[in-house]
Scaffold this active site. Structure first.
Site, PDB file in Angstrom:
ATOM      1  N   GLY A 277       0.764  -1.240   0.000  1.00  0.00           N
ATOM      2  CA  GLY A 277       0.000   0.000   0.000  1.00  0.00           C
ATOM      3  C   GLY A 277       0.792   1.284   0.000  1.00  0.00           C
ATOM      4  O   GLY A 277       1.901   1.373  -0.550  1.00  0.00           O
TER       5      GLY A 277
ATOM      6  N   GLY B 212      -3.961  21.197  -0.406  1.00  0.00           N
ATOM      7  CA  GLY B 212      -4.223  20.214  -1.457  1.00  0.00           C
ATOM      8  C   GLY B 212      -5.708  20.074  -1.730  1.00  0.00           C
ATOM      9  O   GLY B 212      -6.443  19.564  -0.884  1.00  0.00           O
TER      10      GLY B 212
ATOM     11  N   ALA C  24      -8.935   1.814  -4.347  1.00  0.00           N
ATOM     12  CA  ALA C  24      -9.186   0.497  -3.777  1.00  0.00           C
ATOM     13  C   ALA C  24      -9.602  -0.508  -4.854  1.00  0.00           C
ATOM     14  O   ALA C  24      -9.102  -1.639  -4.880  1.00  0.00           O
ATOM     15  CB  ALA C  24     -10.270   0.611  -2.713  1.00  0.00           C
ATOM     16  N   HIS C  25     -10.505  -0.084  -5.755  1.00  0.00           N
ATOM     17  CA  HIS C  25     -10.997  -1.054  -6.748  1.00  0.00           C
ATOM     18  C   HIS C  25      -9.929  -1.392  -7.774  1.00  0.00           C
ATOM     19  O   HIS C  25      -9.927  -2.486  -8.330  1.00  0.00           O
ATOM     20  CB  HIS C  25     -12.291  -0.565  -7.409  1.00  0.00           C
ATOM     21  CG  HIS C  25     -12.304   0.889  -7.780  1.00  0.00           C
ATOM     22  ND1 HIS C  25     -12.381   1.886  -6.844  1.00  0.00           N
ATOM     23  CD2 HIS C  25     -12.223   1.507  -8.972  1.00  0.00           C
ATOM     24  CE1 HIS C  25     -12.363   3.055  -7.456  1.00  0.00           C
ATOM     25  NE2 HIS C  25     -12.260   2.852  -8.756  1.00  0.00           N
TER      26      HIS C  25
ATOM     27  N   HIS D 167     -37.908   6.205 -15.347  1.00  0.00           N
ATOM     28  CA  HIS D 167     -38.297   7.571 -15.004  1.00  0.00           C
ATOM     29  C   HIS D 167     -39.052   7.564 -13.684  1.00  0.00           C
ATOM     30  O   HIS D 167     -39.916   6.717 -13.500  1.00  0.00           O
ATOM     31  CB  HIS D 167     -39.213   8.141 -16.101  1.00  0.00           C
ATOM     32  CG  HIS D 167     -39.752   9.495 -15.751  1.00  0.00           C
ATOM     33  ND1 HIS D 167     -38.968  10.629 -15.794  1.00  0.00           N
ATOM     34  CD2 HIS D 167     -40.987   9.880 -15.311  1.00  0.00           C
ATOM     35  CE1 HIS D 167     -39.696  11.675 -15.418  1.00  0.00           C
ATOM     36  NE2 HIS D 167     -40.926  11.241 -15.109  1.00  0.00           N
TER      37      HIS D 167
END
Ligand code: FAD
Ligand code: NAD
Length: 466
Positions: free
Chosen positions: A144, A180, A320-321, A444
């Site tokens: 990670g 940031g 993550a994905h 709809h």
């Protein structure tokens, strides 16, 4: 000594998914995690806790700002119990990480707690409560990332903080200065703005979420300004200092004029860096780049044949994905299959409200690559569904090839677009044209109708409802 077909180092969404897929494919699998809770950044100090706080703070904002217009009156003042909000977030995290324990158990994956370090290319020493060595035919590194900072900033983790501390504060800041204006800064900035903090975002570039489509940056900036967040774009932070409970942030604008901001907390969210401390990659001869990333080929294999790396520790989006897809891919490669990932179709989402979601190429990227394209855009405010819920901000934009009409990029801002983007991913995976989407029935009233309308606009410039 225990022997495995695969050892996975790190239990985030890259590592734990890789381990599950390995086990499903009949490989004897171990997972090593240095903390005594599984789930990595995502489950413990990333995706899940940030979304829990975004949801809780959204409810609070609705109660104080929007209930009245829906005819809901609350006798007396709505009160914030921030400690309870943080405790709920912790409970959501605990439930989710326990789910990973269950999955490891169900798939008969051996879990080792301790820091995994290479002894050589097939042996890993685990230093936990007791030191153990395991042998693995293949290893998947999924260690990670960690927050990065600026060289002159001293993160004291009390007043000058990263996202990890911002998810577990003891109080709502009076003035949170965010360095940031990327995903973390905007998501967590919005949480604390909703809870009553003054929030100022200092961003180096001339726009927020600078890697996303320019239209999205503009729309989110407009909405967040309306919500009361202050922005200092094209500002370079030059100093951060702390005195007692006060943090002073100095930045200079393009004309070299100095701005000084004083806050009680400063969140530093200028990106994350790959994490390999303690891994002793050199003992196995693994190449690590100058920026600390593990170097991999397009099969996610390192320069050592039986060692792979996935997720935030390798190149590409820190999502993550994306890490999970890579975990699956490597497990299948080890099992002898031939999987693939289309990196162009990994969606990106910012979970502010309105949400921001994207897949494929941005207008800026198409222009740079000199691709001729058509653009169809539809505003959320023209939808019946948006008027019913009161979520009027945002749009759906579809970019398609000028000649073939193939969808090249879909960019959205609006209510629940984090979920809507899945339609665009499916369409693009099957190489749909904008007309294909335009001719499909969309229920709809739904926010998804904006996708159909944007596709109609891209196809023949004939949206129905504007
Ligand atoms: P990680 O999740 O970082 O896991 C790595 C694991 O390896 C850690 O548990 C670490 O302790 C362990 N480890 C490291 N070295 C060793 C060692 N030597 N031995 C044993 N264990 C070791 N992404 C999204 O897609 N959606 C979001 O909404 C989202 N929100 C986020 C919000 C925040 C505040 C942050 C910080 C990040 C967010 N992300 C989000 C990014 C996401 O968390 C990461 O992309 C993802 O966790 C990367 O997964 P990974 O498996 O590569 O690594
Ligand atoms: P980011 O890359 O999204 O944003 C960092 C921002 O800081 C950029 O806008 C950049 O221009 C700015 N910046 C850099 N140096 C600066 C300086 N010196 N002064 C002022 N601004 C400066 O990084 P992040 O928000 O820290 O998030 C880290 C990672 O975590 C990202 O890669 C992101 O993908 C992931 N993440 C994802 C989600 C999500 O998917 N919803 C949520 C949170 C985090």
């Amino acid at each position: 000594m225990s022997k495995y077909d695969v050892a996975v180092i790190g239990s985030g969404p890259g590592g734990y998914v890789a381990a599950i897929r390995c086990a499903q494919l009949g490989l004897k699998t171990a997972i090593i995690e240095k903390y005594n809770v599984l789930g990595g950044t995502c489950l413990n100090v990333g995706c899940i806790p940030s979304k829990a706080l975004l949801d809780s703070s959204h409810h609070y904002e609705d109660a104080i700002k929007h209930f009245e217009e829906h005819g809901i009156e609350i006798p007396g003042d709505v009160k914030l119990n921030f400690k309870k909000m943080i405790a709920r977030k912790a409970a959501v995290v605990e439930q989710t990480t326990k789910g990973i324990d269950y999955l490891m158990d169900k798939n008969k994956i051996d879990v080792y707690t301790g820091t995994g370090a290479f002894k050589d290319a097939t042996h890993i020493v685990i230093s936990g409560e007791k030191e153990q060595t395991i042998e693995a035919k293949n290893t998947i590194i999924a260690t990670g990332s960690k927050p990065s900072s600026l060289p002159f900033i001293k993160l004291d983790k009390e007043r000058v903080i990263t996202s990890t501390e911002a998810l577990s504060l003891n109080e709502v800041p009076k003035h949170l200065v965010v360095i940031g204006g990327g995903v973390i800064g905007l998501e967590l900035g919005q949480v604390y703005r909703r809870l009553g903090a003054e929030v100022s975002v200092v961003e180096y570039m001339d726009r927020i979420i600078p890697t996303m489509d320019g239209g999205q940056s503009k729309e989110l900036l407009k909405v967040m300004k309306k919500q009361g967040v202050k922005f200092y774009l094209s500002h370079k932070v030059s100093a951060v200092s702390k005195k007692g409970k006060e943090v002073t942030i100095t930045a200079t604008d393009k004309k070299d004029e100095e701005v000084t901001l004083k806050g009680d907390y400063c969140l530093v969210s200028v990106g994350r860096k790959p994490f390999t401390d303690g891994l002793k990659a050199e003992n196995a001869g693994i190449k690590v780049t100058e920026r600390g990333m593990i170097d991999v080929n397009d099969q996610l294999q390192t320069n050592i044949k039986n060692i792979y790396a996935i997720g935030d520790v390798v190149r590409g989006a820190m999502l993550a994905h994306k890490a999970s897809e890579e975990g699956t891919l490597v497990a299948e490669i080890i099992a002898g299959q031939k999987p693939h990932i289309n990196y162009n179709l990994i969606p990106g989402v910012v979970y502010t409200w309105p949400e921001v979601a994207s897949v494929g190429k941005t207008e800026e990227q198409l222009k740079e690559a000199k691709v001729e394209y058509k653009s169809g855009q539809f505003p959320m405010r023209a939808l019946g569904r948006s008027r019913a819920s009161g979520d009027l901000d945002g749009f759906v934009k579809i970019l398609s090839d000028k000649k073939t009409d193939e969808v090249l990029g879909v960019h959205m801002v609006g209510a629940r677009v984090a979920d809507l983007i899945a339609e665009a991913v499916v369409a693009m995976e099957y190489r749909a044209s904008a007309e294909d989407i335009a001719r499909m029935s969309h229920a709809h009233p739904t926010y998804a109708e904006a996708v159909k309308e944007a596709a109609l606009a891209a196809t023949e410039n004939r949206p129905l409802h504007i």
